[in-house]
Design a protein around this motif. Structure first.
Motif, PDB file in Angstrom:
ATOM      1  N   GLY A  84      -1.560 -13.002  -6.695  1.00  0.00           N
ATOM      2  CA  GLY A  84      -1.277 -11.808  -7.496  1.00  0.00           C
ATOM      3  C   GLY A  84      -2.486 -11.495  -8.359  1.00  0.00           C
ATOM      4  N   SER A  85      -2.577 -10.268  -8.855  1.00  0.00           N
ATOM      5  CA  SER A  85      -3.726  -9.999  -9.723  1.00  0.00           C
ATOM      6  C   SER A  85      -3.497 -10.565 -11.117  1.00  0.00           C
ATOM      7  CB  SER A  85      -4.111  -8.519  -9.754  1.00  0.00           C
ATOM      8  OG  SER A  85      -3.066  -7.723 -10.177  1.00  0.00           O
ATOM      9  N   LEU A  89      -6.494 -12.062 -13.546  1.00  0.00           N
ATOM     10  CA  LEU A  89      -6.624 -11.614 -14.939  1.00  0.00           C
ATOM     11  C   LEU A  89      -6.591 -12.825 -15.882  1.00  0.00           C
ATOM     12  CD1 LEU A  89      -4.351  -8.447 -14.728  1.00  0.00           C
ATOM     13  CD2 LEU A  89      -6.816  -8.450 -15.193  1.00  0.00           C
ATOM     14  N   TYR A 110      -0.819  -2.575 -20.142  1.00  0.00           N
ATOM     15  CA  TYR A 110      -0.085  -3.626 -19.448  1.00  0.00           C
ATOM     16  C   TYR A 110       0.271  -4.749 -20.436  1.00  0.00           C
ATOM     17  CZ  TYR A 110       0.832  -6.923 -15.585  1.00  0.00           C
ATOM     18  OH  TYR A 110       1.391  -7.808 -14.704  1.00  0.00           O
ATOM     19  N   TYR A 113      -1.618  -8.364 -21.094  1.00  0.00           N
ATOM     20  CA  TYR A 113      -2.920  -8.665 -21.720  1.00  0.00           C
ATOM     21  C   TYR A 113      -2.768  -9.448 -23.035  1.00  0.00           C
ATOM     22  CZ  TYR A 113      -4.534  -5.014 -18.417  1.00  0.00           C
ATOM     23  OH  TYR A 113      -4.791  -4.248 -17.310  1.00  0.00           O
ATOM     24  N   ALA A 154      -1.378   1.670 -17.428  1.00  0.00           N
ATOM     25  CA  ALA A 154       0.074   1.537 -17.394  1.00  0.00           C
ATOM     26  C   ALA A 154       0.530   1.396 -18.848  1.00  0.00           C
ATOM     27  CB  ALA A 154       0.464   0.291 -16.607  1.00  0.00           C
ATOM     28  N   ALA A 182      -4.840  -1.922 -10.492  1.00  0.00           N
ATOM     29  CA  ALA A 182      -3.576  -2.167  -9.790  1.00  0.00           C
ATOM     30  C   ALA A 182      -3.034  -0.901  -9.113  1.00  0.00           C
ATOM     31  CB  ALA A 182      -2.533  -2.729 -10.759  1.00  0.00           C
ATOM     32  N   TYR A 183      -3.326   0.267  -9.713  1.00  0.00           N
ATOM     33  CA  TYR A 183      -2.744   1.521  -9.201  1.00  0.00           C
ATOM     34  C   TYR A 183      -3.776   2.469  -8.624  1.00  0.00           C
ATOM     35  CZ  TYR A 183       1.163  -0.262 -11.852  1.00  0.00           C
ATOM     36  OH  TYR A 183       2.174  -1.062 -12.308  1.00  0.00           O
ATOM     37  N   THR A 206      -4.557  -5.310  -6.505  1.00  0.00           N
ATOM     38  CA  THR A 206      -3.398  -6.083  -6.067  1.00  0.00           C
ATOM     39  C   THR A 206      -2.804  -5.508  -4.789  1.00  0.00           C
ATOM     40  OG1 THR A 206      -1.153  -6.756  -6.660  1.00  0.00           O
ATOM     41  CG2 THR A 206      -1.916  -4.682  -7.592  1.00  0.00           C
ATOM     42  N   SER A 208       0.365  -5.705  -4.478  1.00  0.00           N
ATOM     43  CA  SER A 208       1.764  -5.553  -4.891  1.00  0.00           C
ATOM     44  C   SER A 208       2.270  -4.125  -4.860  1.00  0.00           C
ATOM     45  CB  SER A 208       1.959  -6.085  -6.309  1.00  0.00           C
ATOM     46  OG  SER A 208       1.724  -7.465  -6.359  1.00  0.00           O
ATOM     47  N   LYS A 209       1.393  -3.163  -5.142  1.00  0.00           N
ATOM     48  CA  LYS A 209       1.877  -1.796  -5.272  1.00  0.00           C
ATOM     49  C   LYS A 209       1.564  -0.977  -4.023  1.00  0.00           C
ATOM     50  CE  LYS A 209       2.462  -3.240  -9.599  1.00  0.00           C
ATOM     51  NZ  LYS A 209       1.682  -3.891 -10.635  1.00  0.00           N
ATOM     52  N   ARG A 217       2.741 -11.997  -3.485  1.00  0.00           N
ATOM     53  CA  ARG A 217       1.782 -12.416  -4.517  1.00  0.00           C
ATOM     54  C   ARG A 217       0.362 -12.504  -3.962  1.00  0.00           C
ATOM     55  NH1 ARG A 217       2.963 -10.456  -7.445  1.00  0.00           N
ATOM     56  NH2 ARG A 217       2.047 -11.586  -9.181  1.00  0.00           N
ATOM     57  N   LEU A 218      -0.320 -11.383  -3.949  1.00  0.00           N
ATOM     58  CA  LEU A 218      -1.713 -11.372  -3.496  1.00  0.00           C
ATOM     59  C   LEU A 218      -2.519 -10.389  -4.337  1.00  0.00           C
ATOM     60  CD1 LEU A 218      -3.715 -12.521  -1.414  1.00  0.00           C
ATOM     61  CD2 LEU A 218      -3.112 -10.632   0.113  1.00  0.00           C
TER      62      LEU A 218
HETATM   63  C1  LIG Z   1       1.619  -4.798 -11.482  1.00  0.00           C
HETATM   64  C2  LIG Z   1       0.375  -4.921 -12.316  1.00  0.00           C
HETATM   65  C3  LIG Z   1      -0.504  -6.004 -12.198  1.00  0.00           C
HETATM   66  C4  LIG Z   1      -0.257  -7.269 -11.459  1.00  0.00           C
HETATM   67  O1  LIG Z   1       0.395  -7.300 -10.377  1.00  0.00           O
HETATM   68  P1  LIG Z   1       0.451  -8.577  -9.435  1.00  0.00           P
HETATM   69  O2  LIG Z   1       1.769  -8.387  -8.785  1.00  0.00           O
HETATM   70  O3  LIG Z   1       0.338  -9.812 -10.249  1.00  0.00           O
HETATM   71  O4  LIG Z   1      -0.702  -8.409  -8.528  1.00  0.00           O
HETATM   72  C5  LIG Z   1      -1.664  -6.006 -12.914  1.00  0.00           C
HETATM   73  N1  LIG Z   1      -1.969  -5.005 -13.736  1.00  0.00           N
HETATM   74  C6  LIG Z   1      -1.169  -3.962 -13.897  1.00  0.00           C
HETATM   75  C7  LIG Z   1      -1.564  -2.883 -14.832  1.00  0.00           C
HETATM   76  C8  LIG Z   1       0.042  -3.903 -13.211  1.00  0.00           C
HETATM   77  O5  LIG Z   1       0.868  -2.893 -13.432  1.00  0.00           O
END
Ligand SMILES: *Cc1c(COP(=O)(O)O)cnc(C)c1O
Length: 352
Positions: A84-85, A89, A110, A113, A154, A182-183, A206, A208-209, A217-218
Motif C-alpha cells: 500500500g502507499s 509514506l 489525508y 500524515y 484529500a 493516490a488520486y 497506489t 488502491s484507487k 495492498r500495493l
Molecule cells: C487512499 C490514500 C492513500 C493510501 O492508500 P493505500 O491503500 O495505502 O495505498 C494514500 N494517500 C491518500 C491521500 C489516500 O487517499
C-alpha cells in the motif's frame, strides 16, 4: 492501554479507517475504492500465485518494479514497491524526518500524515488551505522543512499544476518534498517527470484507487536513486517481504491491462462531472475535483446530518468531525447506477 504500553505513544491517536460493513447492505461511497472489479487476468494471476504461498515472495519485487519503471520512463533504481502507499509514506516519515527535521502539510488533508508524524516522534506544522479550499503552492515555497502534499488533495479533490510543484521542490533543496499521487489518475497531472532533475522529490502512488486493488495492498514510490536507497534501508529494517506473492502477480497483470484501468478512470471522471452538475442544481457547492470523489456542502443541511440521513437510506459517505470541514461530506464516485441512487436519496433528504 495496558501498563506495558510504552509511554512514548501516550499522545498517539491512531488513524480511523472508513467503515467497512460486513455485509453489502450499503451503497459504499465512503472509502474511495473503485466501483469496478479487477480485470480477469488479475484474478487469474492472483489465483495462480496462491499455489506458491509456501515460498517467500521476491523481496526486490523485480518484475513489477521493472514494469513500473518502464511505464513511467524511469530506471529500476528509481522505484520502490510497497504494501500500500501508506507503507511508503510511513517509510518516508521514518527515513527523512525526526525532531530536528519537522514536516509540514495542509491542515485539511489525508488524516494519516499527523498519525505517521506522532508515531515516529516527528514535529509537524499544518498550513491552512486557501479560502477556496485549494492548496496554495506559495505557502510551501522556501519553507525550509520537509513537506508532504496529496495532489490531488484529500478530502477536497483539488489539484496543483506540475509547475507549482516544481517551484516547491526547487525552493526547498535541503528538504524532501513528498507528493502523494493516490488520486492522480482521475484527471490530474503527475509530477513524476520532475524526478529526473530533482534530488529531493518523492512521488507516491497506489493501486488502491485507480487500479481496483485496495484489498491487495500495493503502493509505489518514485524518486532519485539515493532517496530510494534510503527508503530501502528502512524497508529491509522492518519488512523485507512486504509484498505478498498474490499481490505481486496481480499488480503485474494489472499493469499489463493498463488500458482497462485507464478506461475505468475516464468513466469515473465522466460520472463525477455528471454527479457534480446534478448536485450543483440542488444547491450544493464543492471544490473542483480531479479525484474519484466530491467534497460537497450545502447551507440546507449540515455535513453530519447529511451523512446520517444518507446512511438511513443505505448510502455510506464519509464525514469528518474536524471543525474546519465538518460541514461537508466526501462522496466517492461509484458507477452511474450507484450515483443515481445517491442523487435520488440526496434529493429526497433536502426536499423533505
Ligand atoms: C487512499 C490514500 C492513500 C493510501 O492508500 P493505500 O491503500 O495505502 O495505498 C494514500 N494517500 C491518500 C491521500 C489516500 O487517499
Amino acid at each position: 492501554m495496558s501498563k506495558y504500553m510504552s509511554k512514548k505513544y501516550d499522545s498517539l491517536e491512531a488513524y480511523t479507517p472508513g467503515e467497512q460493513p460486513r455485509n453489502m447492505e450499503y451503497i459504499k461511497l465512503n472509502t474511495n475504492e473503485s466501483p469496478y472489479p479487477p480485470s480477469e487476468s488479475v484474478i487469474k494471476a492472483a489465483e495462480a500465485a496462491a499455489g506458491k504461498l509456501n515460498l517467500y515472495s521476491d523481496p526486490e519485487c523485480r518484475g513489477l518494479t521493472e514494469m513500473m519503471a518502464g511505464r513511467y520512463g524511469l530506471e529500476y533504481e528509481n522505484v520502490l514497491m510497497t504494501n500500500g502507499s501508506d507503507e511508503i509514506l510511513n517509510f518516508a516519515f521514518m527515513a527523512f524526518c525526526d525532531e530536528k527535521h519537522p514536516i509540514v502539510f495542509p491542515k485539511e488533508t489525508y488524516g494519516f500524515y499527523p498519525v505517521f508524524a506522532k508515531l515516529n516522534g516527528i514535529s509537524y506544522k499544518e498550513i491552512p488551505l486557501a479560502e477556496d479550499m485549494t492548496v496554495d503552492f506559495r505557502d510551501y515555497c522556501g519553507i525550509g522543512k520537509n513537506i508532504v502534499i496529496a495532489n490531488p488533495n484529500a478530502p477536497t479533490g483539488t489539484a496543483m499544476s506540475i509547475s507549482a510543484i516544481d517551484e516547491i521542490v526547487k525552493s526547498n533543496p535541503k528538504n524532501v518534498v513528498i507528493i502523494d499521487e493516490a488520486y492522480v489518475d482521475f484527471g490530474a497531472e503527475s509530477c513524476i517527470s520532475l524526478i529526473k532533475r530533482s534530488k529531493n522529490l518523492l512521488v507516491t502512488q497506489t493501486f488502491s484507487k485507480s487500479r481496483s486493488m485496495a484489498g491487495a495492498r500495493l503502493g509505489v514510490g518514485f524518486a532519485d536513486k539515493e532517496l530510494i536507497a534510503d527508503l530501502n534501508k528502512i524497508k529491509y529494517s522492518t519488512n523485507p517481504y512486504n509484498i505478498n506473492r498474490m499481490t505481486m502477480a496481480a499488480g503485474e497483470a494489472a499493469l499489463a491491462d493498463d488500458g482497462y484501468y485507464m478506461d475505468n478512470c475516464r468513466k469515473v471522471e465522466a460520472t463525477r462531472e455528471r454527479t457534480a452538475a446534478e448536485l450543483k442544481k440542488m444547491g450544493f457547492t464543492m471544490p473542483d475535483s480531479k479525484a474519484n470523489f466530491l467534497f460537497i456542502s450545502s447551507d440546507k443541511i449540515s455535513g453530519g446530518e447529511l451523512y446520517e440521513r444518507l446512511r438511513e437510506k443505505g448510502v455510506l459517505v464519509r464525514h469528518f468531525s474536524k471543525p474546519s470541514i465538518e460541514n461537508s461530506v466526501r462522496v466517492t464516485i461509484g458507477t452511474d447506477e450507484q450515483m443515481d441512487i445517491f442523487l435520488r436519496a440526496v434529493s429526497e433528504i433536502i426536499s423533505r
